[in-house]
Scaffold this motif. Structure first.
Motif, mmCIF file in Angstrom:
data_model
loop_
_atom_site.group_PDB
_atom_site.id
_atom_site.type_symbol
_atom_site.label_atom_id
_atom_site.label_comp_id
_atom_site.label_asym_id
_atom_site.label_seq_id
_atom_site.Cartn_x
_atom_site.Cartn_y
_atom_site.Cartn_z
ATOM 1 N N GLY A 241 10.775 21.015 14.715
ATOM 2 C CA GLY A 241 10.576 22.345 14.158
ATOM 3 C C GLY A 241 11.856 23.110 13.896
ATOM 4 O O GLY A 241 11.844 24.346 13.876
ATOM 5 N N ILE A 242 12.978 22.403 13.664
ATOM 6 C CA ILE A 242 14.256 23.056 13.368
ATOM 7 C C ILE A 242 14.442 23.099 11.851
ATOM 8 O O ILE A 242 14.286 22.088 11.165
ATOM 9 N N GLU A 243 14.779 24.256 11.325
ATOM 10 C CA GLU A 243 14.979 24.390 9.885
ATOM 11 C C GLU A 243 16.329 23.817 9.473
ATOM 12 O O GLU A 243 17.319 23.930 10.192
ATOM 13 N N ALA A 244 16.359 23.199 8.297
ATOM 14 C CA ALA A 244 17.600 22.647 7.759
ATOM 15 C C ALA A 244 18.604 23.769 7.516
ATOM 16 O O ALA A 244 18.248 24.891 7.148
ATOM 17 N N SER A 245 19.892 23.424 7.746
ATOM 18 C CA SER A 245 20.964 24.398 7.557
ATOM 19 C C SER A 245 22.208 23.661 7.074
ATOM 20 O O SER A 245 22.869 22.982 7.863
ATOM 21 N N GLY A 246 22.523 23.787 5.778
ATOM 22 C CA GLY A 246 23.660 23.066 5.235
ATOM 23 C C GLY A 246 23.462 21.572 5.378
ATOM 24 O O GLY A 246 22.414 21.035 5.009
ATOM 25 N N ASP A 247 24.457 20.883 5.937
ATOM 26 C CA ASP A 247 24.331 19.446 6.177
ATOM 27 C C ASP A 247 23.503 19.131 7.414
ATOM 28 O O ASP A 247 23.106 17.976 7.617
ATOM 29 N N PHE A 249 20.391 19.134 10.258
ATOM 30 C CA PHE A 249 18.946 19.193 10.481
ATOM 31 C C PHE A 249 18.158 18.915 9.202
ATOM 32 O O PHE A 249 17.154 19.564 8.924
ATOM 33 N N GLN A 250 18.596 17.933 8.450
ATOM 34 C CA GLN A 250 17.964 17.634 7.165
ATOM 35 C C GLN A 250 16.696 16.790 7.314
ATOM 36 O O GLN A 250 15.874 16.763 6.394
ATOM 37 N N SER A 255 17.433 14.656 16.378
ATOM 38 C CA SER A 255 17.799 13.975 17.621
ATOM 39 C C SER A 255 19.258 14.294 17.899
ATOM 40 O O SER A 255 20.125 14.044 17.058
ATOM 41 N N GLY A 256 19.545 14.856 19.079
ATOM 42 C CA GLY A 256 20.920 15.255 19.341
ATOM 43 C C GLY A 256 21.210 15.423 20.818
ATOM 44 O O GLY A 256 20.435 14.978 21.677
ATOM 45 N N HIS A 271 27.369 24.485 28.270
ATOM 46 C CA HIS A 271 27.491 23.406 27.301
ATOM 47 C C HIS A 271 27.986 23.922 25.959
ATOM 48 O O HIS A 271 27.999 25.141 25.688
ATOM 49 N N GLY A 272 28.355 22.991 25.108
ATOM 50 C CA GLY A 272 28.692 23.298 23.722
ATOM 51 C C GLY A 272 27.444 23.312 22.862
ATOM 52 O O GLY A 272 26.312 23.329 23.363
ATOM 53 N N GLU A 273 27.651 23.283 21.544
ATOM 54 C CA GLU A 273 26.518 23.374 20.628
ATOM 55 C C GLU A 273 25.739 22.061 20.571
ATOM 56 O O GLU A 273 26.265 20.990 20.866
ATOM 57 N N PHE A 274 24.473 22.169 20.201
ATOM 58 C CA PHE A 274 23.641 21.002 19.968
ATOM 59 C C PHE A 274 24.195 20.244 18.769
ATOM 60 O O PHE A 274 24.402 20.809 17.688
ATOM 61 N N THR A 275 24.450 18.951 18.952
ATOM 62 C CA THR A 275 25.059 18.118 17.917
ATOM 63 C C THR A 275 24.150 16.935 17.627
ATOM 64 O O THR A 275 23.680 16.261 18.557
#
Length: 493
Positions: A241-247, A249-250, A255-256, A271-275
């Motif tokens: 349920g994550i919306e695409a943003s630029g490159d 979450f397409q 999965s990250g 922690h750092g950002e979800f990658t």
């Protein structure tokens, strides 16, 4: 064919031998059966499960619906390996044959407890009103090689405050305590990870949610995994349920990972950002284990839920990635092909030279299943192109823009297309200039490791049999390439 509920929940015990033989024959006729990736004998495979090293062997399982390329009642299919290169199939390890897993043996993990191999998994049960009740179950490998299920669940249903989407236990042992993380959905339809613990592996208590900065990040988190690696704490999960943003979450689902420091008393994580783990089209539900030498190894599902694939017409779908070794470098997970896979290399061909404008063909060799290493020794172009699985009408196109350090995979002309989500290209911006690609090309897939595993792009492609060529070109300027190609023609699965 329209799959009814009854068809999806039909079990193997109800299938006659000649009917299943027809399914096997139909699958075998598919032009896209893989040579060196793990794939199902028929039907649909999905998540890798139960991945563990035990008594000198690796045990690997995957979710399996045998009767078609749809999600139906799930079994666990069992493989073993001495080296993670060659695998021996053993067929069904877990069947949906008890009250608690009557509608599917869902995902889970493996762990060795007191010298015995235990599988911990989610049993999917449906009531007469089709209400889902998830149970967390245990099965133990006996001396005959069978998995014997405990009579009672270790966890019954979801905890208060959570929906029926409560599954996928990953279990580990740390300093006298067993822990389990599971994917969950709160009643407000946000995703999270819940944590359990046990002193004896029999009696489990719910203790916390994993506390992260991502409190409203999709409506469900699946397939969590936790491990320590190179003095860092790492959490993998698959948010839906994550919306695409630029490159980013397409794909339909993501999965990250998070990297940081986990407080084992409170399960609060800085922690750092979800990658994203993989920047291609087809990657989901990874699972890891520690190998015999202490390295962290990952398998992923090369597919996505709720997506149609060209192999569906042959009543099979999906495969697993090749195994990848994980390390933490510069605050990011790096994924490299397992070095033992070099033993699969067959005949080698090399070529080097300049590629320039106007589609200059650099080298003559062809093939459909291989490992290809591309070293970029000089790059004076603004943009260069490498085309794989080339025919008169088809090619899988790789594009690198030097100024932006942007690498793009374009499968718009790769043959028959999958059901597309957000277009036919995927792109990633690299941390440094592109120096090398390591590519694993199978009959219907491509795995691209960029800059020694800095990024990975995994995708299914479905070209015709005559699409075997390789060519290069540039937008302007010239590029000096060195190509090293190893045949992978020995068919294993």
């Amino acid at each position: 064919m329209e799959w009814t509920r009854d068809m999806r929940y039909r079990k193997m015990a109800e299938v006659a031998d000649d009917e299943y033989l027809q399914l096997l024959e139909q699958t075998d006729k598919s032009p896209w059966r893989q040579h060196f990736h793990i794939q199902p004998p028929t039907g649909l495979m999905n998540d890798p499960n139960g991945f563990v090293y035990y008594n000198g062997e690796y045990h690997l399982f995957y979710q399996w619906f045998p009767l078609g390329a749809v999600h139906g009642v799930k079994y666990w299919y069992h493989l073993t390996s001495k080296d993670l290169v060659t695998f021996t199939p053993h067929g069904i390890a877990l069947a949906p044959d008890t009250e608690y897993d009557s509608h599917g043996a869902y995902s889970g993990s493996g762990i060795v407890v007191d010298g015995e191999l235990n599988l911990v998994y989610t049993g999917n049960h449906r009531t007469a009103d089709w209400e889902r009740i998830p149970y967390q179950l245990v099965a133990v490998l006996d001396a005959k090689g069978d998995f014997i299920k405990r009579e009672q669940p270790i966890i019954r249903g979801p905890e208060e405050g959570y929906t029926e989407h409560f599954r996928d236990p990953k279990v580990w042992y740390d300093n006298g305590i067993y822990y389990a993380v599971m994917g969950a959905q709160r009643h407000d339809e946000t995703g999270t990870i819940v944590v359990y613990r046990s002193k004896n592996f029999k009696d489990w208590e719910f203790i916390f949610e994993l506390k992260t900065a991502y409190t409203n990040f999709g409506y469900m988190w699946e397939c969590p995994d936790y491990f320590e690696l190179d003095d860092h704490d790492v959490v993998l999960f698959c948010p839906q349920g994550i919306e695409a943003s630029g490159d980013q979450f397409q794909n339909i689902y993501q999965s990250g990972y998070l990297i940081g420091s986990l407080n084992k008393s409170t399960f609060e994580m800085t922690h750092g950002e979800f990658t994203e783990l993989d920047n291609g089209f087809d990657f989901y539900a990874p699972q890891t284990t520690v190998d015999k030498d202490g390295r962290r190894i990952l398998f992923g599902w090369m597919g996505l839920p709720d997506t149609d694939y060209p192999t569906d017409q042959y009543n099979w779908a999906h495969c697993l990635t090749i195994p990848r070794e994980l390390t933490v470098e510069d605050g990011r997970l790096r994924q490299r092909p397992l070095k033992a896979w070099e033993s699969r290399r067959g005949e080698v061909e090399t070529a080097e030279g300049y590629a320039m404008k106007h589609n200059i063909k650099l080298h003559p060799y062809e093939g459909s299943c291989y490992e290809l290493i591309v070293d970029i020794l000089e790059n004076e172009s603004t943009e260069f192109y490498i085309e794989l699985r080339v025919s008169k009408k088809e090619s899988t196109l790789l594009i690198y823009n030097k100024q932006e350090r942007r690498f793009t995979l374009d499968r718009s002309e790769s043959g028959q297309l999958c059901q597309e989500v957000n277009g036919t290209t995927r792109s990633v911006v690299l941390d440094s200039d592109l120096k090398q690609l390591q590519i694993f090309m199978d009959e219907s897939s491509i795995e691209i490791f960029l800059n020694d595993g800095e990024r990975v792009m995994t995708s299914r492609i479905f070209p015709s049999d005559d699409a075997r060529g390789i060519r290069t070109s540039t937008e302007s300027g010239q590029v000096y390439f060195k190509f090293t190609k190893y045949d992978f023609q020995e068919k294993q699965y």
